[in-house]
Enzyme design. Structure first.
Site, short mmCIF file in Angstrom:
data_model
loop_
_atom_site.label_atom_id
_atom_site.label_comp_id
_atom_site.label_asym_id
_atom_site.label_seq_id
_atom_site.Cartn_x
_atom_site.Cartn_y
_atom_site.Cartn_z
CB CYS A 21 -0.92 0.03 1.16
SG CYS A 21 -2.52 0.84 0.88
CG HIS A 30 -3.61 -3.71 3.17
ND1 HIS A 30 -2.46 -3.10 3.96
CD2 HIS A 30 -4.01 -2.58 2.61
CE1 HIS A 30 -2.53 -1.96 4.00
NE2 HIS A 30 -3.66 -1.47 3.29
CD GLU A 34 -1.17 -6.39 5.13
OE1 GLU A 34 -0.78 -6.62 4.08
OE2 GLU A 34 -1.50 -5.26 5.59
N1 GLN Z 1 -2.43 6.63 2.57
C1 GLN Z 1 -2.36 5.73 1.40
C2 GLN Z 1 -3.51 5.97 0.69
O1 GLN Z 1 -4.59 6.55 1.19
C3 GLN Z 1 -2.03 4.28 1.60
C4 GLN Z 1 -2.80 3.55 2.65
C5 GLN Z 1 -2.41 2.49 2.97
O2 GLN Z 1 -1.15 1.97 3.19
N2 GLN Z 1 -3.27 1.51 3.63
O3 GLN Z 1 -3.68 5.52 -0.52
#
Ligand code: GLN
Length: 558
Positions: free
Chosen positions: A385, A511, A513
């Protein structure tokens, strides 16, 4: 199998952080392995509708489900132990309950009545719990974990609701399990049962008599101690289960099994069930205890002192480690430190680097520096992310030469916003539950390392973000050597980037994980650990080769 659904209510006493979620998951696992259909649910006594708006300092990780709900991290344990994907119905908060009741009140549903905690709030809590009975494949048993500690003001309505439910269902169809603490007082040289006695008394005062105690302690409890607890708490000695500290959470169900906790529960409900088959689970725990080698993975994030914020990542590494017979030591590196003192100081002996998700600008420059370091030195890298977004920024700056590349999340006036706001996020003003959330499909390019991991061209992964790789920069990034390994089916969103020239360098917008399970490690974690193990072995072999060489005397005599 069953006629009617049974209920197990799990409460916690004495202190928080006793691992109620792991206890509830372990019981769920054992009952599932006995052939039952099990549903685990968590009730959280805070007023937030969901934990999505809370800081990780308050709450730890936000666990996102396929359906896009943002839930408590205990749902992560449920999914991992039961190897099932859950829905928003499995996590209820005080905020949701009040929201529903107040909306109904405004609609006029209670016309004429005074709306009160008892019966209206408790009724809604019971409805949420009983909802599972109405689904087609209704569970044989529902395990309801009540967040917080007995004695907290805010969990009272929930305790009252489960007391009523226990009463309505009757003792044959309901069971109360209390997770408590038996501290060891070193100066006295003994375990103390008083806090447990008090906590059970507190439960009894509100009308709940536990049927089983899971006693958390530093060491196994002796039989005489169990007898004593049994006597004071009116719980049969067999049902006073010793839940001592263990080195891996996956050992917990095995400890309960050894003490026949699942058999006691089955008998309580009048079920004669086959013994659970725990062979694979035992094998997994055995592997965790006896790794063939040990590797070091650096994790560079903002909350390095707060392991709960990265719970699923820690677990996903444990799963990947089992697959590669390796102990994965996670070395937490503060991105601020890297910025101030350089990446080499912290990363020179790492076998891999992971940059996790995150929000906000603090620490971003340190993360970008860390990525440059591992990219240039061909050290395995995995970005998740925000970690992927940082990898794109780093590549744009240092390979494409766009010195001012950055993310629109941090600066609005940017020459090169290589990461920008997703189109459907424009105009979003409410912050609760409005990110791109939950499972979305992604198409994988067959000629990539990502494909080698998944062995599939269409995958579904869970998201939680507002920003994305800016398509205006896609061609430039590709021409400079960054592969777009995974893209949304409509072609609009880049979900995975990788560097084909690198040993292992993958960044994902989702994500992974959240979908890793102990007996089925996530493909990307599995392969990242494998690549790091390989790199580790290569480094070791290189050192061995060098030490095999005869010493160079000519030089020293010159
Ligand atoms: N802050 C970033 C976004 O909103 C990444 C979000 C995250 O890592 N969950 O896209």
């Amino acid at each position: 199998m069953s006629d009617r659904t049974r209920y197990i209510f799990v409460t916690g006493g004495v202190v928080s952080s006793l691992g109620k979620g792991i206890a509830a998951s372990s019981i769920g696992l054992l009952l599932k392995r006995r052939g039952l259909r099990v549903a685990n649910m968590k009730i959280d006594p805070y007023l937030n509708v969901d934990p999505g708006t809370m800081s990780p300092f308050q709450h730890g990780e936000v666990f996102v489900l396929d359906d896009g709900s943002e839930t408590d991290l205990d749902l992560g344990h449920y999914e991992r132990f039961l190897d099932e994907s859950l829905t928003r119905d499995h996590n209820v908060t005080t905020g949701q309950i009040y929201n529903t009741v107040i909306t109904r009140e405004r609609r006029g549903d209670y016309l004429g009545a005074t709306v009160q905690v008892i019966p209206h709030i408790t009724e809604e809590i019971k409805n949420r719990i009983k909802k599972f009975e109405k689904i087609e494949d209704k569970p044989d048993v529902i395990i309801v974990e009540i967040g917080g500690t007995v004695g907290d003001i805010e969990s009272l309505p929930f305790l009252e609701a489960i007391r009523q439910l226990g009463q309505e269902e009757g003792p044959d169809r309901s069971m109360f399990i209390h997770v408590t603490l038996v501290p060891y007082v070193r100066t006295a040289g003994e375990f103390k049962t008083k806090p447990t006695q008090h906590s059970v008394r507190e439960l009894r005062e509100i009308g709940i008599q536990p049927n089983m105690l899971l006693c958390r302690s530093a060491k196994p409890l002796s039989d005489s101690l169990r007898q004593k607890i049994s006597l004071f708490c009116s719980v049969p000695p067999r049902a006073v289960i010793s839940a001592e500290d263990v080195s891996t959470i996956y050992e917990v169900p095995l400890k309960y099994y050894a003490q026949k906790a699942d058999e006691i529960i089955s008998k309580h409900f009048g079920w004669e069930l086959p013994d659970p088959d725990m062979m694979d689970w035992e094998g997994m725990v055995e592997k965790i205890h006896n790794p063939e080698r040990s590797i070091k993975i650096g994790i560079c994030g903002k909350y390095v002192n707060l392991r709960d914020a990265y719970k699923s990542i820690i677990e996903a590494f444990a799963h990947g480690g089992v697959y590669s017979n390796a102990e994965v030591n996670l070395v937490w590196v503060s991105s601020e430190d890297i910025k101030q003192r350089g990446a080499d100081k912290f990363l020179h002996d790492m076998d891999g680097l992971l940059i996790p998700g995150g929000f906000g600008e603090r620490g971003v420059e340190g993360k970008i520096e860390a990525i440059r370091y591992v990219r240039e030195r061909n050290i395995p890298f995995f970005g998740i992310c925000l970690g992927m977004q940082c990898a794109v920024i780093e590549f744009a700056r240092n390979v494409c030469g766009l010195k001012d590349a950055h993310s629109y999340e941090f600066y609005r006036e940017l020459k090169h916003p290589v990461i920008h706001l997703m189109a459907d996020q424009e105009g979003v003003t409410e912050l609760g539950g409005t990110m791109r959330l939950g499972a979305y499909p992604c198409v994988i390019d067959k000629k990539t390392r990502t494909y080698e991991a998944y062995r599939d061209t269409e995958i579904h992964e869970r998201h939680r973000h507002r920003y994305e790789l800016n398509n205006a920069y896609r061609d430039m990034l590709v021409e400079s050597g960054l592969t777009m390994a995974g893209i949304s089916p409509d072609g609009r969103l880049v979900e995975i980037v990788e560097l084909p020239e690198h040993r292992w360098f993958i960044g994902v917008q989702f994500h992974p994980e959240l979908k890793s399970r102990p007996t089925r490690p996530h493909p990307l974690f599995r392969e990242f650990v494998r690549a790091s193990v390989k790199y580790h072995d290569e480094k070791r072999d290189r050192v061995l080769d060098d030490s095999d060489k005869p010493a160079d005397y000519t030089r020293s005599t010159q």
